[in-house]
Design a protein around this motif. Structure first.
Motif, short mmCIF file in Angstrom:
data_model
loop_
_atom_site.label_atom_id
_atom_site.label_comp_id
_atom_site.label_asym_id
_atom_site.label_seq_id
_atom_site.Cartn_x
_atom_site.Cartn_y
_atom_site.Cartn_z
N GLU A 143 1.05 -0.94 0.01
CA GLU A 143 0.25 0.07 0.24
C GLU A 143 1.73 1.46 0.11
OE1 GLU A 143 -2.95 -0.21 3.03
OE2 GLU A 143 -3.53 -1.98 2.68
N LEU A 144 0.97 1.54 -0.99
CA LEU A 144 2.66 2.88 -1.55
C LEU A 144 1.72 4.44 -2.16
CD1 LEU A 144 4.75 0.56 -2.98
CD2 LEU A 144 4.92 0.83 -0.87
N GLY A 145 -0.07 4.16 -1.52
CA GLY A 145 -0.17 4.79 -1.94
C GLY A 145 -0.43 5.13 -3.38
N ARG A 146 -0.42 6.76 -3.87
CA ARG A 146 -1.01 6.48 -5.53
C ARG A 146 -0.67 5.64 -6.31
NH1 ARG A 146 -1.40 12.68 -8.96
NH2 ARG A 146 -2.93 11.76 -10.40
N LYS A 147 0.52 5.51 -6.25
CA LYS A 147 1.06 4.62 -7.66
C LYS A 147 0.32 3.29 -7.33
CE LYS A 147 5.41 4.23 -5.33
NZ LYS A 147 6.67 4.40 -5.32
N THR A 148 -0.14 3.35 -6.30
CA THR A 148 -0.46 1.40 -6.53
C THR A 148 -1.90 1.45 -6.01
OG1 THR A 148 -0.53 1.44 -3.98
CG2 THR A 148 1.98 0.46 -5.22
N GLY A 149 -2.59 2.59 -5.74
CA GLY A 149 -3.75 2.93 -5.97
C GLY A 149 -4.51 3.10 -4.53
N ARG A 150 -3.58 2.65 -3.60
CA ARG A 150 -3.96 2.75 -2.27
C ARG A 150 -2.99 2.94 -1.00
NH1 ARG A 150 -8.27 0.39 1.24
NH2 ARG A 150 -9.61 -0.62 -0.68
N GLY A 151 -3.62 3.91 -0.43
CA GLY A 151 -2.25 3.88 1.21
C GLY A 151 -3.33 4.65 2.27
N PHE A 152 -2.82 5.81 2.65
CA PHE A 152 -3.60 6.26 3.52
C PHE A 152 -5.45 6.51 3.04
CE2 PHE A 152 0.45 6.56 5.73
CZ PHE A 152 -0.12 5.85 6.41
N TYR A 153 -5.23 6.73 1.40
CA TYR A 153 -6.38 6.81 1.01
C TYR A 153 -6.61 5.89 -0.27
CZ TYR A 153 -6.73 11.35 3.61
OH TYR A 153 -6.91 12.47 3.95
N VAL A 154 -7.71 5.32 -0.97
CA VAL A 154 -8.08 4.93 -2.13
C VAL A 154 -8.33 5.86 -3.26
CG1 VAL A 154 -9.33 3.45 -3.31
CG2 VAL A 154 -9.22 3.19 -1.04
#
Length: 285
Positions: free
Chosen positions: A271-282
């Motif tokens: 869950e790496l953030g925007r580049k994988t589609g999910r981090g602290f947000y979707v």
């Protein structure tokens, strides 16, 4: 002080390198992007072209995208850097040994007259220039993501950087339409040190159940007028990137930069953030 368009090399054509190359080309510079192979070089050129075309569609480009793209070349070898190159910006991943090798190879390719710069966000600039024969022509040029939209470049000066080198870099930054801050070579410089400290504390607050990510970010955007909350920014930067910087600062500066458990868990889950589609947000774009 501003300077005329330069002949620029950018080593590394990922998100940051492509943004740096695009910004210099949009300012009138001739740019050569060097990647690790033909396929990666083609992908870097596509990345730059896509960004230019989107900017044109949104009315944010002073020139047609194809005209700007005509000033960009992508190559798979340092040998492609043209004679008379004024500046080479290293923008490869945050691996110290890799950066040292790339910078030394770039210096051999362009000769001693060019300015060399590293785009590291936290690594010691002095150490990255340890293999250079002319360290007085070397400094950090820390660009921010996304590069074309960001207003800031952090210039990191070592004890051996010549004043002339700093002045020349200042001119290039201003020719890009950006502002500079000049800082000494210290762990995390000014921006990463403060930004990571805020981001890590926000992650600890989520981990401890103090508030949801949206609430923490809204507190900072509305209460302190930050343009973006620390957790959304962490998603944009990449949780893996934030973790790597935090680990470096933890080693250099102590326990206050210890990475939170939640950050390590999210990175381990991909869950790496925007580049994988999910981090602290979707992220759905």
């Amino acid at each position: 002080m501003t300077v005329a368009p330069a002949v620029v090399g950018v080593v590394g054509g990922g998100r940051m390198g492509a943004g740096i190359a695009r910004s210099f080309a949009a300012a009138g510079s001739s740019v050569t992007v060097v990647e690790s192979g033909a396929e990666a070089a083609a992908a870097a050129l596509d990345r730059i072209a896509g960004g230019l075309r989107r900017a044109e569609e949104r009315g944010r480009s002073a020139e047609p995208a194809e005209r700007v793209l005509g000033r960009v070349t992508a190559a798979a070898s340092m040998d492609a850097l043209p004679p008379g190159t004024d500046l080479v910006v290293e923008a490869v991943p945050e691996d110290p040994a890799l950066k040292v090798r790339v910078l030394a190879a770039a210096e051999r390719a362009v000769g001693g007259g060019a300015v060399l710069a590293t785009n590291t966000s936290s690594l010691p600039v002095t150490e990255l220039g340890s293999a250079l024969t002319r360290p007085e022509r070397f400094l950090g040029m820390h660009f921010f993501n996304p590069v074309p939209a960001s207003a800031l470049v952090e210039l990191v000066v070592t004890g051996r950087t010549a004043r002339e080198t700093v002045d020349t870099a200042l001119g290039w930054v201003r020719a890009l339409g950006k502002r500079e801050v000049v800082v000494g070579d210290s762990p995390g410089f000014a921006s990463s040190r403060l930004g990571v400290a805020l981001g890590l504390e926000a992650i600890r607050m989520v981990e401890e159940g103090v508030a949801e990510p949206e609430a923490i970010d809204t507190a900072m955007t509305l209460g302190y007028r930050h343009p973006m909350g620390p957790l959304r920014l962490t998603d944009l930067v990449g949780l893996d990137v934030r973790l790597a910087i935090a680990e470096h600062l933890h080693t250099a500066l102590g326990e206050r930069f210890a990475p939170p458990r939640l950050l390590r868990e999210k990175v381990a889950r991909g869950e790496l953030g925007r580049k994988t589609g999910r981090g602290f947000y979707v992220w759905r774009d």
